[in-house]
Design a protein around this motif. Sequence first.
Motif, PDB file in Angstrom:
ATOM      1  N   SER A 251       0.932  -1.082  -0.173  1.00 16.81           N
ATOM      2  CA  SER A 251       0.029  -0.131  -0.026  1.00 16.81           C
ATOM      3  C   SER A 251       0.919   1.247   0.167  1.00 16.81           C
ATOM      4  CB  SER A 251      -0.950  -0.022   1.264  1.00 16.81           C
ATOM      5  OG  SER A 251      -0.238  -0.123   2.336  1.00 16.81           O
ATOM      6  N   LEU A 252       0.160   2.378  -0.482  1.00 17.00           N
ATOM      7  CA  LEU A 252       0.923   3.728  -0.527  1.00 17.00           C
ATOM      8  C   LEU A 252       0.344   4.492   0.351  1.00 17.00           C
ATOM      9  CD1 LEU A 252       1.441   4.301  -4.282  1.00 17.00           C
ATOM     10  CD2 LEU A 252       2.979   3.055  -2.731  1.00 17.00           C
ATOM     11  N   ALA A 253       1.025   5.422   1.175  1.00 15.50           N
ATOM     12  CA  ALA A 253       0.514   6.325   2.137  1.00 15.50           C
ATOM     13  C   ALA A 253       1.290   7.534   2.035  1.00 15.50           C
ATOM     14  CB  ALA A 253       0.334   5.908   3.522  1.00 15.50           C
ATOM     15  N   SER A 254       0.550   8.618   2.716  1.00 13.05           N
ATOM     16  CA  SER A 254       1.255   9.842   2.758  1.00 13.05           C
ATOM     17  C   SER A 254       1.796  10.249   4.280  1.00 13.05           C
ATOM     18  CB  SER A 254       0.306  11.030   2.189  1.00 13.05           C
ATOM     19  OG  SER A 254       1.336  12.423   2.325  1.00 13.05           O
ATOM     20  N   ALA A 255       2.786  10.585   4.528  1.00 10.62           N
ATOM     21  CA  ALA A 255       3.593  10.914   6.092  1.00 10.62           C
ATOM     22  C   ALA A 255       2.949  12.344   6.261  1.00 10.62           C
ATOM     23  CB  ALA A 255       4.805  10.837   6.018  1.00 10.62           C
ATOM     24  N   LYS A 256       3.340  12.991   7.268  1.00 14.47           N
ATOM     25  CA  LYS A 256       2.758  14.200   7.768  1.00 14.47           C
ATOM     26  C   LYS A 256       3.519  15.428   6.856  1.00 14.47           C
ATOM     27  CE  LYS A 256       1.349  13.219  12.515  1.00 14.47           C
ATOM     28  NZ  LYS A 256       1.534  13.463  13.774  1.00 14.47           N
ATOM     29  N   ASP A 257       4.711  15.024   6.545  1.00 16.93           N
ATOM     30  CA  ASP A 257       5.579  15.987   5.727  1.00 16.93           C
ATOM     31  C   ASP A 257       5.288  15.797   4.209  1.00 16.93           C
ATOM     32  OD1 ASP A 257       6.626  13.383   5.193  1.00 16.93           O
ATOM     33  OD2 ASP A 257       8.770  14.118   5.739  1.00 16.93           O
ATOM     34  N   GLY A 258       4.407  15.128   3.743  1.00 22.19           N
ATOM     35  CA  GLY A 258       3.893  14.767   2.476  1.00 22.19           C
ATOM     36  C   GLY A 258       4.585  13.904   1.685  1.00 22.19           C
TER      37      GLY A 258
END
Length: 355
Positions: free
Chosen positions: A273-280
Amino acid sequence: MSIRRFAILVVLCCCSATVTAQTVFFFPQIGDGRVGTIQFQTSLIFVNTGGDTTITVDFFATGAGDPLSVTLGSLGRDNSFNIFLAEGASISLQTPGTAGIVVGYARITVPPGGSVGGTGVFTRTHVPTGTILYEAGVPAARDLNDFTLFVDTIGNRDTGLAMVNTETGGAAAGGSNDVRLTLYDLNFNQLATTVVPLAGGAHQARFVAEIFDAVPSVREMEGTVAVSSPDDLAAVTLRQNDAPGVEFPNEVPTLTAFPVVEGSAAAAGLSGSLASAKDGKLVVTVSWPKPAGQPEGALLMFYSDGHLADAEYHAIDSADTATFQTGQDAATFERVEVELIWPTGLSSRRLSIGH
């Protein structure tokens, strides 16, 4: 160009379809012409299982896919033909094989409500005696972006692959599209991998031994090649048995069409899966079955607008799941290819993850 090399280039691959709305299908490989005493011809066969309709057949040259002029049966010479088919009618149109060699592919457009299927026959003839050395009928193919083909290069046999990028929009419309090919032996040990650029509308036909010419064993082996592409491809593979430099009647060459197989074992048992961290930044998570053991690392390949834009390598120290904090902006990439790398002697595995 040798006859042996030309045979792979001009073998016809057909896509066939029965449709209820406007559709497009392809003959991904077509060729015509004469080399010395050898003549090559292609027959296009269409069957109409619906009402009256007119199909359009457009021809394109190998390489970038520029328009290609072809003589087609009694219809004359052009790069585009409108062919009327009455209800239930069929037609067979053959190229003459008398002029210089032309190689490329054909695109067939069926209007809304039409119901037309297509197939083809490729013929190789010994001109002085009129002997037909072989006729190779090619089964129907369909658009795929992940498939596998069998490879046989033992003795005088060789295996070829013809591909057309059938996409017409987005990055594929003349832009870059990277087709990834991975060579495995019969025990699924990875031998090599390579990336071939194939833009929208482009065409390529090559022997597997040419694609992986840096691998010595590729010229005397059986195995598979896994192919993946962001864009849809029309493809065919075939096995040729033809001794170099030996001509009829001392040898009669053969040609056998092999359909490509949808999917790739390289992705079996993997998930991600792919996700986005808080820093983008993009976060990639990959899981694999415990019986497979622990890979030593992962190569992450980032795709944007249909082509490979960047890559990162990450070491792995976990048993069945790994999460990678990448340096890539999450909003930039629509797909990530992950290649898990096991210790030497074990197969690599590949997984495609999209948003």
